[in-house]
Design an enzyme around this catalytic site. Structure first.
Site, mmCIF file in Angstrom:
data_model
loop_
_atom_site.group_PDB
_atom_site.id
_atom_site.type_symbol
_atom_site.label_atom_id
_atom_site.label_comp_id
_atom_site.label_asym_id
_atom_site.label_seq_id
_atom_site.Cartn_x
_atom_site.Cartn_y
_atom_site.Cartn_z
ATOM 1 N N TYR A 114 50.725 48.639 -63.333
ATOM 2 C CA TYR A 114 51.715 47.990 -64.190
ATOM 3 C C TYR A 114 53.064 48.705 -64.088
ATOM 4 O O TYR A 114 53.147 49.828 -63.584
ATOM 5 C CB TYR A 114 51.244 47.889 -65.641
ATOM 6 C CG TYR A 114 51.033 49.170 -66.415
ATOM 7 C CD1 TYR A 114 52.098 49.810 -67.047
ATOM 8 C CD2 TYR A 114 49.761 49.719 -66.574
ATOM 9 C CE1 TYR A 114 51.912 50.963 -67.795
ATOM 10 C CE2 TYR A 114 49.555 50.868 -67.316
ATOM 11 C CZ TYR A 114 50.639 51.487 -67.932
ATOM 12 O OH TYR A 114 50.441 52.626 -68.668
ATOM 13 N N SER A 115 54.110 48.031 -64.534
ATOM 14 C CA SER A 115 55.499 48.510 -64.455
ATOM 15 C C SER A 115 55.938 48.846 -63.035
ATOM 16 O O SER A 115 56.537 49.893 -62.793
ATOM 17 C CB SER A 115 55.705 49.728 -65.370
ATOM 18 O OG SER A 115 55.511 49.391 -66.719
ATOM 19 N N TRP A 119 52.619 41.351 -71.786
ATOM 20 C CA TRP A 119 53.084 42.223 -72.865
ATOM 21 C C TRP A 119 54.384 41.675 -73.469
ATOM 22 O O TRP A 119 54.509 41.505 -74.678
ATOM 23 C CB TRP A 119 53.293 43.647 -72.338
ATOM 24 C CG TRP A 119 53.693 44.646 -73.390
ATOM 25 C CD1 TRP A 119 53.655 44.484 -74.746
ATOM 26 C CD2 TRP A 119 54.179 45.972 -73.164
ATOM 27 N NE1 TRP A 119 54.093 45.635 -75.380
ATOM 28 C CE2 TRP A 119 54.415 46.555 -74.441
ATOM 29 C CE3 TRP A 119 54.424 46.732 -72.016
ATOM 30 C CZ2 TRP A 119 54.905 47.868 -74.578
ATOM 31 C CZ3 TRP A 119 54.909 48.027 -72.162
ATOM 32 C CH2 TRP A 119 55.139 48.588 -73.428
ATOM 33 N N ASP A 156 47.092 38.824 -67.671
ATOM 34 C CA ASP A 156 46.637 40.000 -68.409
ATOM 35 C C ASP A 156 47.377 40.123 -69.734
ATOM 36 O O ASP A 156 48.607 40.093 -69.779
ATOM 37 C CB ASP A 156 46.881 41.263 -67.579
ATOM 38 C CG ASP A 156 46.531 42.525 -68.346
ATOM 39 O OD1 ASP A 156 45.330 42.844 -68.455
ATOM 40 O OD2 ASP A 156 47.464 43.192 -68.867
ATOM 41 N N GLN A 164 61.842 34.357 -63.586
ATOM 42 C CA GLN A 164 61.202 35.642 -63.301
ATOM 43 C C GLN A 164 59.936 35.466 -62.478
ATOM 44 O O GLN A 164 59.740 36.149 -61.473
ATOM 45 C CB GLN A 164 60.887 36.360 -64.617
ATOM 46 C CG GLN A 164 62.105 36.788 -65.400
ATOM 47 C CD GLN A 164 61.755 37.284 -66.805
ATOM 48 O OE1 GLN A 164 60.690 36.961 -67.350
ATOM 49 N NE2 GLN A 164 62.638 38.071 -67.392
ATOM 50 N N GLY A 224 55.279 41.674 -65.262
ATOM 51 C CA GLY A 224 55.583 40.958 -66.489
ATOM 52 C C GLY A 224 56.570 39.835 -66.240
ATOM 53 O O GLY A 224 57.457 39.935 -65.389
ATOM 54 N N TYR A 254 49.386 43.552 -78.086
ATOM 55 C CA TYR A 254 50.699 43.050 -77.676
ATOM 56 C C TYR A 254 51.222 42.049 -78.713
ATOM 57 O O TYR A 254 50.667 40.953 -78.878
ATOM 58 C CB TYR A 254 50.626 42.362 -76.311
ATOM 59 C CG TYR A 254 50.283 43.260 -75.146
ATOM 60 C CD1 TYR A 254 50.368 44.645 -75.241
ATOM 61 C CD2 TYR A 254 49.875 42.710 -73.929
ATOM 62 C CE1 TYR A 254 50.051 45.456 -74.154
ATOM 63 C CE2 TYR A 254 49.569 43.523 -72.846
ATOM 64 C CZ TYR A 254 49.644 44.892 -72.965
ATOM 65 O OH TYR A 254 49.330 45.694 -71.890
ATOM 66 N N GLN A 292 43.567 50.153 -64.967
ATOM 67 C CA GLN A 292 44.960 49.710 -65.032
ATOM 68 C C GLN A 292 45.821 50.920 -65.368
ATOM 69 O O GLN A 292 45.613 51.574 -66.395
ATOM 70 C CB GLN A 292 45.130 48.620 -66.092
ATOM 71 C CG GLN A 292 46.499 47.970 -66.073
ATOM 72 C CD GLN A 292 46.679 46.932 -67.174
ATOM 73 O OE1 GLN A 292 47.328 47.191 -68.186
ATOM 74 N NE2 GLN A 292 46.081 45.753 -66.983
#
Length: 336
Positions: free
Chosen positions: A217-218, A21, A53, A299, A293, A58, A189
């Site tokens: 996610y998140s 994203w 993904d 990261q 992400g 996005y 998801q």
């Protein structure tokens, strides 16, 4: 990296996936270095993170464009690729969802719309097939587009070899049951973090009973649980954190105090706070795949270490208890 099957599809994916994203940039995430994003995708694969993904919406196609460029440099079979359909800005069919960057966006999971989405995604990504194809958001009006119609078209795509597995995102239990009744649904998801565990109530038990994976996610609340946000951080208008419950100043302060209390855990496991929270997420259920992400090498290299942590059940429960105490002190229920 540990691999887990995606539902009953026979597709094996690493326990961590790379979410693209942020790679789409735009008002949600700000400007990006696309070359760095491509390098990040390649590095993820080197580290055993083989599920990438993205979604059509996005960056309004930009995320798919960047992922497609990354795919040109690698063997397609090395990647488990997922993207999403049912969110469109090409016409006014469906239900209005939001407006951004000059686009009016609609939820439209009709057979015609998702077929158009698929063909656009295949072209943009430069591939002949999608491994996991998700419906991104469901109609707000239940039954406006019957799930059976959507699922019928998805099953045809699967028979044609254009997709390998079917997923649904942002569902409630009623819609999840409709998908499961209409065909082979292999994954959903949904947002899940130690501070936001709504899927544990209904969705996860159903998935566990029916052999459906949950891709979360998140898991670090869009960076908050990494412990690097200042107590007085204020999101810019329109960016992804703007208006989010846990990113309110009063809540950032409380979260930071909780995270400070886990210093002994980061020292014990020689890891970062983000590692701890991703590992915690993965331990909620063997059905879970954690989506993280990343758009920078640092990261993804940090994220890849998360599942190697030997987090004990005792420490897992301690973290849960600390989060429960924090949630109980808040007066508003957090929204996904």
């Amino acid at each position: 990296m540990e691999k887990r099957e995606i539902g009953r599809s026979g597709i094996m994916a690493g326990g961590i996936g790379l979410g693209a994203w942020a790679i789409g940039g735009g008002l949600w995430w700000g400007d990006n270095d696309d070359r760095m994003s491509i390098d990040t995708i390649h590095r993820a694969l080197e580290l055993g993170i083989n599920w990438v993904d993205t979604a059509r919406v996005y960056g309004f196609g930009h995320s798919e464009e960047v992922v497609g460029k990354a795919l040109k440099k690698i063997s397609r079979e090395k990647v488990i690729l997922s993207t999403k359909c049912g969110i469109q800005w090409y016409d006014k069919n469906g239900e209005y969802h939001f407006s951004r960057e000059g686009h009016d966006v609609y939820r439209d999971p009709s057979p015609k719309a998702i077929r158009r989405d698929l063909e656009l995604s295949l072209k943009t990504l430069g591939t002949d097939y999608i491994d996991v194809y998700y419906t991104h958001w469901q109609c707000k009006t239940y039954g406006l587009v019957p799930v059976a119609e959507t699922m019928g078209e998805l099953m045809r795509m699967k028979e044609e070899g254009k997709i390998r597995a079917i997923g649904a995102s942002n569902v409630d239990l009623k819609v999840l049951k409709d998908y499961a009744d209409a065909g082979q649904l292999d994954v959903i998801q949904e947002k899940l973090s130690i501070l936001d565990r709504k899927p544990e109530v209904e969705l996860l038990p159903f998935c566990e009973e029916h052999g459906i994976s949950l891709q979360t996610y998140s898991p670090i609340e869009q960076g908050l649980l990494a412990g690097k946000a200042s107590d007085d951080y204020v999101a810019k208008p329109g960016e992804v954190r703007d208006g989010k419950f846990w990113w309110k100043n009063e809540n950032i302060r409380q979260v930071n105090r909780m995270l400070a209390g886990w210093k002994d855990l980061t020292e014990k496991y020689h890891c970062t706070l983000a590692n701890l929270c991703v590992k915690w997420n993965s331990m909620v259920s063997p059905q879970i795949h954690v989506l993280c992400g990343a758009r920078k090498l640092s990261q993804i290299e940090d994220t890849a270490k998360s599942l190697d942590i030997g987090l004990t059940q005792e420490d897992f429960l301690r973290m849960k208890a600390d989060a429960d105490a924090l949630i109980s002190r808040c007066t508003t229920t957090p929204l996904a």
